[in-house]
Design a protein around this motif. Sequence first.
Motif, PDB file in Angstrom:
ATOM      1  N   ILE A 166       0.868  -1.177   0.000  1.00  0.00           N
ATOM      2  CA  ILE A 166       0.000   0.000   0.000  1.00  0.00           C
ATOM      3  C   ILE A 166       0.900   1.220   0.000  1.00  0.00           C
ATOM      4  CG2 ILE A 166      -1.760   1.270   1.271  1.00  0.00           C
ATOM      5  CD1 ILE A 166      -2.643  -1.374   2.494  1.00  0.00           C
ATOM      6  N   GLU A 167       0.712   2.080  -1.013  1.00  0.00           N
ATOM      7  CA  GLU A 167       1.529   3.282  -1.133  1.00  0.00           C
ATOM      8  C   GLU A 167       0.636   4.516  -1.062  1.00  0.00           C
ATOM      9  OE1 GLU A 167       4.139   3.170  -4.535  1.00  0.00           O
ATOM     10  OE2 GLU A 167       4.229   0.983  -4.437  1.00  0.00           O
ATOM     11  N   ILE A 168       1.197   5.587  -0.515  1.00  0.00           N
ATOM     12  CA  ILE A 168       0.455   6.848  -0.419  1.00  0.00           C
ATOM     13  C   ILE A 168       0.086   7.322  -1.817  1.00  0.00           C
ATOM     14  CG2 ILE A 168       0.622   9.277   0.282  1.00  0.00           C
ATOM     15  CD1 ILE A 168       2.453   8.345   2.552  1.00  0.00           C
ATOM     16  N   ASN A 169      -1.120   7.815  -1.952  1.00  0.00           N
ATOM     17  CA  ASN A 169      -1.682   8.351  -3.211  1.00  0.00           C
ATOM     18  C   ASN A 169      -1.857   7.297  -4.303  1.00  0.00           C
ATOM     19  OD1 ASN A 169      -1.872  10.967  -2.144  1.00  0.00           O
ATOM     20  ND2 ASN A 169       0.254  11.400  -2.698  1.00  0.00           N
ATOM     21  N   LYS A 170      -1.862   6.020  -3.935  1.00  0.00           N
ATOM     22  CA  LYS A 170      -2.123   4.945  -4.893  1.00  0.00           C
ATOM     23  C   LYS A 170      -3.416   4.252  -4.492  1.00  0.00           C
ATOM     24  CE  LYS A 170       1.832   5.284  -7.064  1.00  0.00           C
ATOM     25  NZ  LYS A 170       2.048   5.465  -8.447  1.00  0.00           N
ATOM     26  N   ARG A 171      -4.180   3.855  -5.479  1.00  0.00           N
ATOM     27  CA  ARG A 171      -5.425   3.142  -5.201  1.00  0.00           C
ATOM     28  C   ARG A 171      -5.143   1.678  -4.896  1.00  0.00           C
ATOM     29  NH1 ARG A 171     -10.253   5.557  -8.717  1.00  0.00           N
ATOM     30  NH2 ARG A 171      -9.602   7.710  -8.592  1.00  0.00           N
ATOM     31  N   VAL A 172      -5.869   1.159  -3.920  1.00  0.00           N
ATOM     32  CA  VAL A 172      -5.731  -0.235  -3.521  1.00  0.00           C
ATOM     33  C   VAL A 172      -7.135  -0.799  -3.321  1.00  0.00           C
ATOM     34  CG1 VAL A 172      -4.886  -1.794  -1.726  1.00  0.00           C
ATOM     35  CG2 VAL A 172      -3.541   0.196  -2.360  1.00  0.00           C
ATOM     36  N   PRO A 173      -7.415  -1.967  -3.905  1.00  0.00           N
ATOM     37  CA  PRO A 173      -8.735  -2.555  -3.654  1.00  0.00           C
ATOM     38  C   PRO A 173      -8.848  -3.017  -2.200  1.00  0.00           C
ATOM     39  CG  PRO A 173      -7.382  -4.030  -4.977  1.00  0.00           C
ATOM     40  CD  PRO A 173      -6.605  -2.762  -4.814  1.00  0.00           C
ATOM     41  N   VAL A 174     -10.003  -2.739  -1.597  1.00  0.00           N
ATOM     42  CA  VAL A 174     -10.257  -3.094  -0.208  1.00  0.00           C
ATOM     43  C   VAL A 174     -11.540  -3.917  -0.141  1.00  0.00           C
ATOM     44  CG1 VAL A 174     -10.730  -2.205   2.112  1.00  0.00           C
ATOM     45  CG2 VAL A 174      -9.125  -1.002   0.626  1.00  0.00           C
ATOM     46  N   GLN A 175     -11.506  -4.976   0.631  1.00  0.00           N
ATOM     47  CA  GLN A 175     -12.680  -5.819   0.819  1.00  0.00           C
ATOM     48  C   GLN A 175     -13.274  -5.523   2.200  1.00  0.00           C
ATOM     49  OE1 GLN A 175     -11.837  -9.980   1.279  1.00  0.00           O
ATOM     50  NE2 GLN A 175     -13.888 -10.560   0.622  1.00  0.00           N
ATOM     51  N   PHE A 176     -14.589  -5.284   2.246  1.00  0.00           N
ATOM     52  CA  PHE A 176     -15.294  -5.055   3.503  1.00  0.00           C
ATOM     53  C   PHE A 176     -16.192  -6.249   3.773  1.00  0.00           C
ATOM     54  CE2 PHE A 176     -14.271  -0.842   1.941  1.00  0.00           C
ATOM     55  CZ  PHE A 176     -13.759  -0.236   3.084  1.00  0.00           C
ATOM     56  N   VAL A 177     -16.090  -6.800   4.990  1.00  0.00           N
ATOM     57  CA  VAL A 177     -16.915  -7.949   5.370  1.00  0.00           C
ATOM     58  C   VAL A 177     -17.584  -7.640   6.703  1.00  0.00           C
ATOM     59  CG1 VAL A 177     -16.901 -10.390   5.996  1.00  0.00           C
ATOM     60  CG2 VAL A 177     -15.370  -9.553   4.197  1.00  0.00           C
ATOM     61  N   PHE A 178     -18.885  -7.806   6.751  1.00  0.00           N
ATOM     62  CA  PHE A 178     -19.628  -7.637   7.992  1.00  0.00           C
ATOM     63  C   PHE A 178     -19.923  -9.006   8.587  1.00  0.00           C
ATOM     64  CE2 PHE A 178     -20.653  -3.706   5.784  1.00  0.00           C
ATOM     65  CZ  PHE A 178     -20.538  -2.775   6.808  1.00  0.00           C
ATOM     66  N   THR A 179     -19.711  -9.129   9.890  1.00  0.00           N
ATOM     67  CA  THR A 179     -20.067 -10.342  10.607  1.00  0.00           C
ATOM     68  C   THR A 179     -21.095  -9.960  11.657  1.00  0.00           C
ATOM     69  OG1 THR A 179     -17.839 -11.213  10.306  1.00  0.00           O
ATOM     70  CG2 THR A 179     -19.193 -12.248  12.008  1.00  0.00           C
ATOM     71  N   GLN A 180     -22.268 -10.585  11.605  1.00  0.00           N
ATOM     72  CA  GLN A 180     -23.308 -10.288  12.577  1.00  0.00           C
ATOM     73  C   GLN A 180     -23.263 -11.307  13.701  1.00  0.00           C
ATOM     74  OE1 GLN A 180     -27.313 -10.254  11.128  1.00  0.00           O
ATOM     75  NE2 GLN A 180     -28.115  -9.444  13.033  1.00  0.00           N
ATOM     76  N   ILE A 181     -23.271 -10.805  14.931  1.00  0.00           N
ATOM     77  CA  ILE A 181     -23.339 -11.653  16.116  1.00  0.00           C
ATOM     78  C   ILE A 181     -24.619 -11.284  16.830  1.00  0.00           C
ATOM     79  CG2 ILE A 181     -22.235 -12.343  18.266  1.00  0.00           C
ATOM     80  CD1 ILE A 181     -19.571 -11.390  16.994  1.00  0.00           C
ATOM     81  N   ASP A 182     -25.509 -12.234  16.982  1.00  0.00           N
ATOM     82  CA  ASP A 182     -26.805 -11.982  17.589  1.00  0.00           C
ATOM     83  C   ASP A 182     -26.926 -12.802  18.866  1.00  0.00           C
ATOM     84  OD1 ASP A 182     -29.455 -11.683  18.274  1.00  0.00           O
ATOM     85  OD2 ASP A 182     -30.253 -12.308  16.342  1.00  0.00           O
ATOM     86  N   ASP A 183     -26.818 -12.132  20.014  1.00  0.00           N
ATOM     87  CA  ASP A 183     -26.904 -12.819  21.291  1.00  0.00           C
ATOM     88  C   ASP A 183     -28.333 -13.276  21.613  1.00  0.00           C
ATOM     89  OD1 ASP A 183     -24.252 -12.561  21.635  1.00  0.00           O
ATOM     90  OD2 ASP A 183     -24.350 -11.011  23.164  1.00  0.00           O
ATOM     91  N   GLU A 184     -29.280 -12.860  20.810  1.00  0.00           N
ATOM     92  CA  GLU A 184     -30.668 -13.240  21.040  1.00  0.00           C
ATOM     93  C   GLU A 184     -30.977 -14.617  20.466  1.00  0.00           C
ATOM     94  OE1 GLU A 184     -33.346 -11.144  22.637  1.00  0.00           O
ATOM     95  OE2 GLU A 184     -31.375 -10.677  23.442  1.00  0.00           O
ATOM     96  N   GLY A 185     -30.068 -15.175  19.681  1.00  0.00           N
ATOM     97  CA  GLY A 185     -30.291 -16.492  19.103  1.00  0.00           C
ATOM     98  C   GLY A 185     -30.746 -16.403  17.700  1.00  0.00           C
TER      99      GLY A 185
END
Length: 185
Positions: A166-185
Amino acid sequence: GKMTKFEVEDLTFINNTVHTGCLLPTKSTTTATITDCTFIANKGTNRASAVCLDGGVSLVIQSSKFINNTDTGGYSSVIYVTSGTLVLKDSIILNNSFENNNKLVINGNDANLKKVTANNNWWGNTPDNLTKPNLKEFAPSNTLPNGWYPVKYWLVLNATALDNAIEINKRVPVQFVFTQIDDEG
């Protein structure tokens, strides 16, 4: 009796060493609201690095940031609830550290605690990025019939660069992943 309000908005606390929190609403206050406040790099040596709630106060913390705070006291945490009711919502709790054994973001005393709710906050990264952060939990007891489980719904966001360099002022693909934790079951 006369109702007393404690309202704080748009304050920033940076690099303070505090015994019992940067803010301490106490029994002389019946309701307290902390809105849009920022707590960065504060050090708590006894109860809290940011906020300590005492004396049966009903406190709402909303739209605030708790970042890079350090807790060293034996009971210390970012937010400590001695007694009363706490609602923490729509806030960011990120990269706080602990130089004690409890390692808790929110800690408290179950003898005088009424209720703690801490939903809809961004908790930042956790050690494995899949589990919820440390919050003190109490099983049901005589003093807390329903127990104390402050967060029922968790959403953990992980961002990963898909490039090794990763370099300053260079574009880098980023992956976003959400993990849901539900204590209610």
